[in-house]
Design an enzyme around this catalytic site. Structure first.
Site, PDB file in Angstrom:
ATOM      1  N   ALA A 146      31.624  55.590  60.597  1.00  0.00           N
ATOM      2  CA  ALA A 146      30.369  55.194  61.190  1.00  0.00           C
ATOM      3  C   ALA A 146      30.027  53.772  61.105  1.00  0.00           C
ATOM      4  O   ALA A 146      28.924  53.413  60.564  1.00  0.00           O
ATOM      5  CB  ALA A 146      29.340  55.982  60.312  1.00  0.00           C
ATOM      6  N   LEU A 147      31.059  53.019  61.740  1.00  0.00           N
ATOM      7  CA  LEU A 147      30.909  51.479  61.710  1.00  0.00           C
ATOM      8  C   LEU A 147      29.966  50.892  62.275  1.00  0.00           C
ATOM      9  O   LEU A 147      29.449  51.458  63.220  1.00  0.00           O
ATOM     10  CB  LEU A 147      32.147  51.107  62.110  1.00  0.00           C
ATOM     11  CG  LEU A 147      33.779  51.625  61.556  1.00  0.00           C
ATOM     12  CD1 LEU A 147      34.760  51.023  62.170  1.00  0.00           C
ATOM     13  CD2 LEU A 147      33.777  51.476  60.000  1.00  0.00           C
TER      14      LEU A 147
ATOM     15  N   GLY B 252      28.129  45.314  59.648  1.00  0.00           N
ATOM     16  CA  GLY B 252      28.643  44.949  58.249  1.00  0.00           C
ATOM     17  C   GLY B 252      30.251  45.007  58.163  1.00  0.00           C
ATOM     18  O   GLY B 252      30.868  44.250  57.758  1.00  0.00           O
ATOM     19  N   HIS B 253      30.683  46.407  58.442  1.00  0.00           N
ATOM     20  CA  HIS B 253      32.136  46.680  58.438  1.00  0.00           C
ATOM     21  C   HIS B 253      32.856  45.703  59.330  1.00  0.00           C
ATOM     22  O   HIS B 253      33.871  45.309  59.017  1.00  0.00           O
ATOM     23  CB  HIS B 253      32.320  48.119  58.920  1.00  0.00           C
ATOM     24  CG  HIS B 253      31.833  49.083  58.185  1.00  0.00           C
ATOM     25  ND1 HIS B 253      30.786  50.089  58.812  1.00  0.00           N
ATOM     26  CD2 HIS B 253      32.028  49.788  57.058  1.00  0.00           C
ATOM     27  CE1 HIS B 253      30.239  50.845  57.960  1.00  0.00           C
ATOM     28  NE2 HIS B 253      31.238  50.579  56.752  1.00  0.00           N
TER      29      HIS B 253
ATOM     30  N   GLN C  74      34.091  60.925  45.938  1.00  0.00           N
ATOM     31  CA  GLN C  74      33.045  60.168  45.527  1.00  0.00           C
ATOM     32  C   GLN C  74      31.640  60.598  45.796  1.00  0.00           C
ATOM     33  O   GLN C  74      30.569  59.698  45.293  1.00  0.00           O
ATOM     34  CB  GLN C  74      33.473  58.661  45.810  1.00  0.00           C
ATOM     35  CG  GLN C  74      33.073  58.488  47.542  1.00  0.00           C
ATOM     36  CD  GLN C  74      33.517  57.167  47.919  1.00  0.00           C
ATOM     37  OE1 GLN C  74      34.534  56.947  48.228  1.00  0.00           O
ATOM     38  NE2 GLN C  74      32.454  56.285  48.179  1.00  0.00           N
TER      39      GLN C  74
ATOM     40  N   GLY D 132      32.411  44.568  50.603  1.00  0.00           N
ATOM     41  CA  GLY D 132      31.052  44.133  50.956  1.00  0.00           C
ATOM     42  C   GLY D 132      30.402  43.997  49.889  1.00  0.00           C
ATOM     43  O   GLY D 132      30.369  44.824  48.734  1.00  0.00           O
TER      44      GLY D 132
ATOM     45  N   SER E 176      25.624  52.707  56.911  1.00  0.00           N
ATOM     46  CA  SER E 176      26.047  53.822  57.828  1.00  0.00           C
ATOM     47  C   SER E 176      24.715  54.928  57.585  1.00  0.00           C
ATOM     48  O   SER E 176      24.797  55.545  58.564  1.00  0.00           O
ATOM     49  CB  SER E 176      27.343  54.505  57.370  1.00  0.00           C
ATOM     50  OG  SER E 176      28.298  53.540  57.517  1.00  0.00           O
ATOM     51  N   ARG E 177      24.299  55.068  56.611  1.00  0.00           N
ATOM     52  CA  ARG E 177      23.074  55.720  56.166  1.00  0.00           C
ATOM     53  C   ARG E 177      21.907  55.489  57.040  1.00  0.00           C
ATOM     54  O   ARG E 177      21.061  56.365  57.251  1.00  0.00           O
ATOM     55  CB  ARG E 177      22.880  56.074  54.872  1.00  0.00           C
ATOM     56  CG  ARG E 177      23.901  56.684  53.938  1.00  0.00           C
ATOM     57  CD  ARG E 177      23.552  56.982  52.518  1.00  0.00           C
ATOM     58  NE  ARG E 177      24.480  57.680  52.022  1.00  0.00           N
ATOM     59  CZ  ARG E 177      25.555  57.189  51.039  1.00  0.00           C
ATOM     60  NH1 ARG E 177      25.733  56.155  51.384  1.00  0.00           N
ATOM     61  NH2 ARG E 177      26.341  57.981  50.576  1.00  0.00           N
TER      62      ARG E 177
HETATM   63  P1  AMP Z   1      31.413  52.331  53.530  1.00  0.00           P
HETATM   64  O1  AMP Z   1      31.823  52.513  54.813  1.00  0.00           O
HETATM   65  O2  AMP Z   1      30.089  52.199  53.249  1.00  0.00           O
HETATM   66  O3  AMP Z   1      32.123  52.633  52.362  1.00  0.00           O
HETATM   67  O4  AMP Z   1      31.533  50.598  53.494  1.00  0.00           O
HETATM   68  C1  AMP Z   1      33.012  49.923  53.584  1.00  0.00           C
HETATM   69  C2  AMP Z   1      32.744  48.489  53.168  1.00  0.00           C
HETATM   70  O5  AMP Z   1      31.784  47.942  53.999  1.00  0.00           O
HETATM   71  C3  AMP Z   1      32.336  48.437  51.706  1.00  0.00           C
HETATM   72  O6  AMP Z   1      33.340  47.385  51.130  1.00  0.00           O
HETATM   73  C4  AMP Z   1      30.863  47.885  51.949  1.00  0.00           C
HETATM   74  O7  AMP Z   1      30.433  47.144  50.808  1.00  0.00           O
HETATM   75  C5  AMP Z   1      30.946  47.108  53.104  1.00  0.00           C
HETATM   76  N1  AMP Z   1      29.702  47.130  53.935  1.00  0.00           N
HETATM   77  C6  AMP Z   1      28.707  48.307  53.928  1.00  0.00           C
HETATM   78  N2  AMP Z   1      27.738  47.809  54.530  1.00  0.00           N
HETATM   79  C7  AMP Z   1      27.755  46.375  54.601  1.00  0.00           C
HETATM   80  C8  AMP Z   1      26.830  45.319  54.880  1.00  0.00           C
HETATM   81  N3  AMP Z   1      25.800  45.644  55.481  1.00  0.00           N
HETATM   82  N4  AMP Z   1      27.286  43.930  55.000  1.00  0.00           N
HETATM   83  C9  AMP Z   1      28.384  43.985  54.569  1.00  0.00           C
HETATM   84  N5  AMP Z   1      29.376  44.815  54.083  1.00  0.00           N
HETATM   85  C10 AMP Z   1      28.961  45.826  54.173  1.00  0.00           C
END
Ligand code: AMP
Length: 278
Positions: free
Chosen positions: A32-33, A36-37, A61, A147, A186-187
């Site tokens: 759900a990129l 930020g990703h 998790q 992140g 993503s949420r």
């Molecule tokens: P997730 O898919 O939520 O597990 O996130 C994957 C990576 O993207 C993790 O290292 C998060 O900290 C990073 N991430 C998620 N949201 C952001 C954001 N808004 N800015 C920077 N990095 C992010």
């Protein structure tokens, strides 16, 4: 861009990736990129010859099955977004591929288990520790990108790398926000337009706290910030704390560069987290 779904296929492809001793950068995600990703992907592309993005919604998790069931998934859209970046390989395994059997191994991160995300999401960091260890062992990156959005996760990963001697350099990337301050997540896809506007107020409160603490005690700063959040009837505050950004020890006073305000709250049935480091 190559899409790989099995561990065996990745391991067979690894010698090709490693040709000319290329450096591999890994960006672990749950899909759900969003931008930020993509900022993590961009940083990896700048610093490595090869960038691998993993997409895996890790059941281990999630401490809440409803959160897991509602987690947004759209692999096709993710692949389209990634194809416009410098990403070379997408590793998108199934849960059965990653966990032939449920791991008996438990990773306990000590103090970090007992505070903030650790105590509000029992078992969460064990799940993160297990999946990231597996991804490191399978994908064998030189650098891995995480992140600051998940600040306590960064502390967990650094501990994992240090205590298990993974030969991997961890790079922490800044939080990407909407223009109104809302941290991308993503949420957020599960929030209505109205809720998204309300959620942006979280970053305003954190920003206010960063200013208040310059002239007031930690206690007074937290009390004002909590009040601001509690005044929004749609928010159910889980925690707001002032901690050292690396150790997560509670801070009695503020030290420039290491003071972090961390918050988690529920808005509707969506759990949001954010943080700011002064
Ligand atoms: P997730 O898919 O939520 O597990 O996130 C994957 C990576 O993207 C993790 O290292 C998060 O900290 C990073 N991430 C998620 N949201 C952001 C954001 N808004 N800015 C920077 N990095 C992010």
């Amino acid at each position: 861009m190559k899409v790989i779904k099995t561990i065996q296929e990745y391991l067979s492809h690894l010698p090709i990736l490693r040709q000319n001793s290329s450096n591999i950068g890994l960006v672990p995600t749950m899909g759900a990129l969003h931008k930020g990703h993509l900022s993590l992907i961009d940083q990896s592309c700048q610093q490595n010859d090869i960038t691998v993005c993993s997409i895996f919604v890790n059941p281990l998790q999630f401490n809440d099955s409803s959160d897991l069931n509602h987690y947004p998934r759209d692999l096709e859209k993710d692949l389209e977004l990634l194809s416009n970046t410098g990403c070379d390989v997408v590793f998108a395994p199934t849960a059965a591929e990653m966990y032939a059997t449920k791991p008996a191994l438990k990773i306990n991160f000590g103090y970090l288990e007992n505070i903030l995300e650790g105590c509000h999401r029992p078992g969460h960091f064990n799940g993160v520790g297990v999946v990231v260890s597996k991804l490191f062992n399978i994908l064998q990156p030189n650098n891995a990108y995480f992140g600051q959005k998940d600040l306590q996760q960064v502390a967990i990963i650094k501990k994992l790398v240090q205590e298990l001697s993974f030969p991997i350099h961890i790079v922490v990337c800044p939080i990407v926000r909407e223009s109104n301050g809302l941290a991308l997540s993503s949420r957020n896809a599960r929030l209505s337009t109205d809720e998204k506007e309300k959620a942006a107020y979280i970053s305003t409160v954190l920003k206010n706290a960063c200013t208040t603490i310059q002239e007031h005690s930690v206690e007074e700063t937290l009390s004002r910030a909590k009040q601001q959040l509690e005044d929004v009837s749609e928010f159910t505050l889980e925690y707001l704390e002032c901690v050292h950004s690396d150790t997560f020890q509670h801070l009695e006073s503020y030290t420039q560069g290491n003071t972090a305000f961390c918050v988690a709250l529920q808005l509707g049935n969506v759990r949001l987290i954010d943080n700011m480091i002064i």
